[in-house]
Scaffold this active site. Structure first.
Site, short mmCIF file in Angstrom:
data_model
loop_
_atom_site.label_atom_id
_atom_site.label_comp_id
_atom_site.label_asym_id
_atom_site.label_seq_id
_atom_site.Cartn_x
_atom_site.Cartn_y
_atom_site.Cartn_z
N GLN A 83 0.78 -1.06 0.06
CA GLN A 83 -0.34 -0.01 0.45
C GLN A 83 0.78 1.19 0.11
OE1 GLN A 83 -3.49 0.41 -0.41
NE2 GLN A 83 -3.87 -1.75 -0.63
N SER A 84 1.71 1.09 -0.44
CA SER A 84 2.92 2.71 -0.59
C SER A 84 2.00 3.46 -1.70
CB SER A 84 3.89 2.00 -1.31
OG SER A 84 5.01 2.85 -1.78
#
Ligand SMILES: Cc1ncc(COP(=O)(O)O)c(C=O)c1O
Length: 338
Positions: A83-84
């Protein structure tokens, strides 16, 4: 003479300056809780940088993409967790610059929420046209990148590697420039003594801010909230080293060895794992100011900001400013938390 961030190659991506907004209702809520009136509270809206839902990476990517283009690269490679936010912003920046983008995402956060593996930033990465490669947490990163570089070069491409979080000296130039913008914004409000608080992770934001403070010579104090590493001292040292690389690039004096203020008490169990204080901070700021934070960075950062304000840590200042570094798409990946 020192250089200015404007002396480096820069590809325009951000809508600047971002707003600096007073949080009067949040201040009233804190007064009610503590029976004491905190200093004026502000939020610097770097979630409004404008690139694919904004965030702090936009400012870094202006310089990183500028360097990639100057080197004649045609493919941007970067990395992060599933989930960068940084990966999503890099995919958007590459699209805007007409470059290909490969995201190497490590499955490293022990979070089992249903949406974590399909929604939030991952969904946006796909829409933005990035090639996504998911690797196990324990994959050999050196090997993975060597193979990927080989592949791209074999097909005649020219890769440009952006380190995790965009946190190289070049990327940090974005936050040296941001410091100048924030300090000017406070000057315009007649505020001479403020503290600037933000979530710190790969360190480029804090390192860049410190470099900006070295360029300007005066301005707000900088206080990071560690949302990333259990070893707070090692993280502070890493930020100092990056700040020194950034000032070296700018021909500016290096920051003092003890210049990095970093509070490690709001991380919780580990990076990416929710805390109660994060959930409370996200909901309080949403319900008093109508501002959305994120579960991984700004929610924990704001938990630190609120706790420090309530403990009287900013009592002697005229104002405390929270730097909103973005990340809102992460809320959808952590939907069960709220
Ligand atoms: C929303 C958000 N806030 C803060 C940070 C931390 O910034 P830095 O990595 O420069 O320390 C990040 C970066 O990963 C982020 O995505």
């Amino acid at each position: 003479m020192a250089k200015a961030p404007a002396d480096f190659p820069r590809f325009p991506l951000a809508h600047l300056p971002t707003p600096l907004v007073e949080m009067k209702r949040l201040r009233a809520a804190l007064s009610e809780r503590t029976g004491k009136i905190p200093p004026r509270l502000f939020i610097k809206r770097d979630d409004c940088t404008g690139l694919a839902s904004g965030g702090n990476k936009t400012r870094k990517l202006e310089f990183l993409i500028g360097e990639a283009l100057a080197q004649g690269a045609d493919t941007v490679i970067t990395t992060g967790a599933l989930q960068s936010n940084h990966a999503r912003q890099t995919a958007a920046a590459a699209a805007a610059a007409g470059l290909s983008c490969v995201l190497v995402l490590f499955d490293s956060v022990p979070y089992e929420g249903q949406a974590y593996r399909r929604s939030g930033n991952l969904l946006l990465d796909r829409i933005l046209g990035a090639e996504i490669r998911i690797e196990a947490a324990d994959a050999d990163a050196g090997e993975v990148f060597k193979r990927l570089f080989g592949e791209i070069e074999a097909r005649g491409g020219k890769p440009y590697f952006v380190p995790v979080g965009g946190s190289s000296a070049t990327g940090s130039l974005g936050y040296a420039a941001a410091y100048l913008e924030i300090a000017d914004g406070l000057d315009a409000l007649g505020i001479a003594d403020a503290v600037l608080v933000h979530a710190s992770s790969s360190g480029g934001t804090q390192a860049g801010l410190l470099a900006g403070a070295q360029l300007r010579g005066r301005g707000p104090a900088i206080a990071g909230i560690n949302v990333y590493r259990g070893d707070n001292e090692a993280m502070a040292q890493g930020i100092h080293a990056l700040a020194c690389k950034t000032t070296a690039l700018l021909d500016a004096p290096a920051p003092a060895a003890d210049a990095v203020a970093l509070d490690g008490s709001f991380l919780g169990e580990r990076y990416g794992v929710p805390t109660d204080a994060m959930r409370e901070a996200v909901e309080l700021v949403a319900r008093t100011e109508g501002v959305l934070l994120d579960p991984v960075y700004t929610g924990k950062g704001m938990a630190g900001f609120l706790a420090q304000a309530m403990a009287g840590k900013y009592a002697k200042r005229e104002a405390a400013v929270f730097l909103h570094t973005g990340g809102m798409p992460g809320l959808f990946a952590y939907e069960e938390e709220f």
